[in-house]
Design a protein around this motif. Structure first.
Motif, PDB file in Angstrom:
ATOM      1  N   SER A  62       0.867  -1.351  -0.016  1.00 21.54           N
ATOM      2  CA  SER A  62       0.044  -0.092   0.087  1.00 21.54           C
ATOM      3  C   SER A  62       1.075   1.216   0.055  1.00 21.54           C
ATOM      4  O   SER A  62       2.176   1.155   0.259  1.00 21.54           O
ATOM      5  CB  SER A  62      -0.985   0.161   1.253  1.00 21.54           C
TER       6      SER A  62
ATOM      7  N   PHE B 233      -7.459  -4.659   2.650  1.00 16.39           N
ATOM      8  CA  PHE B 233      -7.780  -4.577   1.113  1.00 16.39           C
ATOM      9  C   PHE B 233      -8.025  -6.029   0.763  1.00 16.39           C
ATOM     10  O   PHE B 233      -7.322  -7.121   1.240  1.00 16.39           O
ATOM     11  CB  PHE B 233      -7.055  -3.624   0.153  1.00 16.39           C
TER      12      PHE B 233
ATOM     13  N   GLY C 298      -3.898   4.305   2.050  1.00 20.87           N
ATOM     14  CA  GLY C 298      -4.491   3.391   1.056  1.00 20.87           C
ATOM     15  C   GLY C 298      -3.562   3.087  -0.094  1.00 20.87           C
ATOM     16  O   GLY C 298      -2.509   3.308  -0.107  1.00 20.87           O
TER      17      GLY C 298
ATOM     18  N   GLU D 156     -10.922  -1.758  -0.869  1.00 22.13           N
ATOM     19  CA  GLU D 156     -10.218  -1.329   0.134  1.00 22.13           C
ATOM     20  C   GLU D 156     -11.427  -1.128   1.279  1.00 22.13           C
ATOM     21  O   GLU D 156     -12.732  -0.843   0.900  1.00 22.13           O
ATOM     22  CB  GLU D 156      -9.603   0.050   0.208  1.00 22.13           C
TER      23      GLU D 156
END
Length: 324
Positions: A76, A132, A237, A274
């Motif tokens: 990420s 995720f 994220g 996510e």
């Protein structure tokens, strides 16, 4: 073990079952460590979900020809230098593409990476943890590959050894729609109950990673078309090219919100999806008015994780409740 069953303990528990299935938990020791002896030695926590029935027996998943199924990488933006490739390598990021899977007749597996090496602490209500979906597949071998160890080279640190993942929990799960009220918005829960390890004996790895005998979490899907962050989770994220690409009819459910309910659960069938798990309770019956009952008797011969993954996964923490 199978998907088990649920038993209502109130006349109207105010929940609707969207999806039933099996859930497996794994951890991977840190790079260059052969074993883990505490949570400090853990690099990653993984969740594998196998949906087996639901409101709709036919679910949509990302078409493997879209270029995402089995794609590499496990990183990420907040941790993209700590792990190397994982899962089979079948190409880069791709388009939408939809494949229909009858989950009552065909195996479907979701390989999920959690951003932290534990589940949210059930004693800390409303604590959000990010995760995720890395891989969605109808082939068990893809998940086995993702759980394997690996030898690789880096420019700065030379040869590195990524140890194989260990199994640490097996149980049944439900994704539930909590009926809205004037004071409660539409939302969904992920609830589970473990069958392995058994309730007797040691549970040190499970306790260290907050994998309680049962648990309930709000599950919120992140809108890939909206901005970063949310709910104080502190995450940045996935990189843009790795974010989920939902088909229009799913994206429409999210509208302009940053996070939305996992309704339908098909959201979780798209790699790069996510989500937030937000701690709700470690007592499903008290919170939601229902109990989960696994089908098995708790003996090793009924362990579906061992049947599914065989000797490819070390199951000592799962069956003994101890570290390696």
């Amino acid at each position: 073990m199978g998907q088990g069953k649920e038993v209502k303990t109130r006349p109207d528990p105010q929940v609707e079952i969207q999806e039933r299935g099996e859930i497996f938990f794994f951890y991977r020791p840190k790079v260059n460590k052969e074993e883990a002896h505490s949570v400090d030695d853990v690099q990653r926590l993984y969740i594998v979900m196998r949906p087996e029935s639901g409101e709709n027996p036919v679910e949509e998943k990302q078409d493997p020809l879209s270029g995402k199924e089995g794609s590499e990488k496990e990183d990420s933006e907040e941790d993209d230098n700590k792990s190397s490739s994982s899962g089979s390598k079948k190409g880069g990021e791709g388009g939408h593409g939809v494949e229909k899977v009858n989950i009552e007749k065909q195996i479907l597996l979701r390989f999920i990476v959690m951003g932290k090496k534990s589940l949210p602490d059930p004693s800390k209500k409303s604590q959000p943890f990010w995760g995720f979906v890395e891989l969605v597949t109808t082939n068990v071998e893809d998940v086995k590959e993702a759980l394997k160890g690996e030898e690789y080279q880096t420019k700065t640190q030379g040869h590195r050894h990524k140890p194989p993942a260990r199994a640490v929990g097996e149980g049944i799960y439900r994704i539930l729609r909590h009926k809205p009220t004037p004071t409660r918005k539409h939302h969904t829960h992920l609830v589970y109950k473990l069958e392995f390890p058994s309730r007797t004996g040691e549970h040190e790895p499970q306790e260290s990673m907050n994998i309680e005998p049962e648990g309930s979490f709000l599950i919120q899907v992140r809108n890939p078309e909206q901005g970063k962050g949310g709910r104080g989770s502190g995450f940045r994220g996935l990189k843009r090219k790795r974010k989920a690409q939902f088909p229009a009819h799913l994206q429409a459910h999210l509208g302009h919100t940053r996070f939305g309910a996992a309704d339908p659960p098909d959201f979780l069938n798209y790699e790069g999806c996510e989500f937030l798990l937000i701690s709700a309770s470690d007592d499903i019956e008290a919170e939601l008015g229902m109990e989960l009952e696994p089908d098995g008797e708790g003996d090793e011969s009924s362990c579906d994780l061992v049947k599914t993954f065989g000797d490819d996964v070390d199951a000592t923490p799962l069956l003994r409740g101890t570290w390696d």
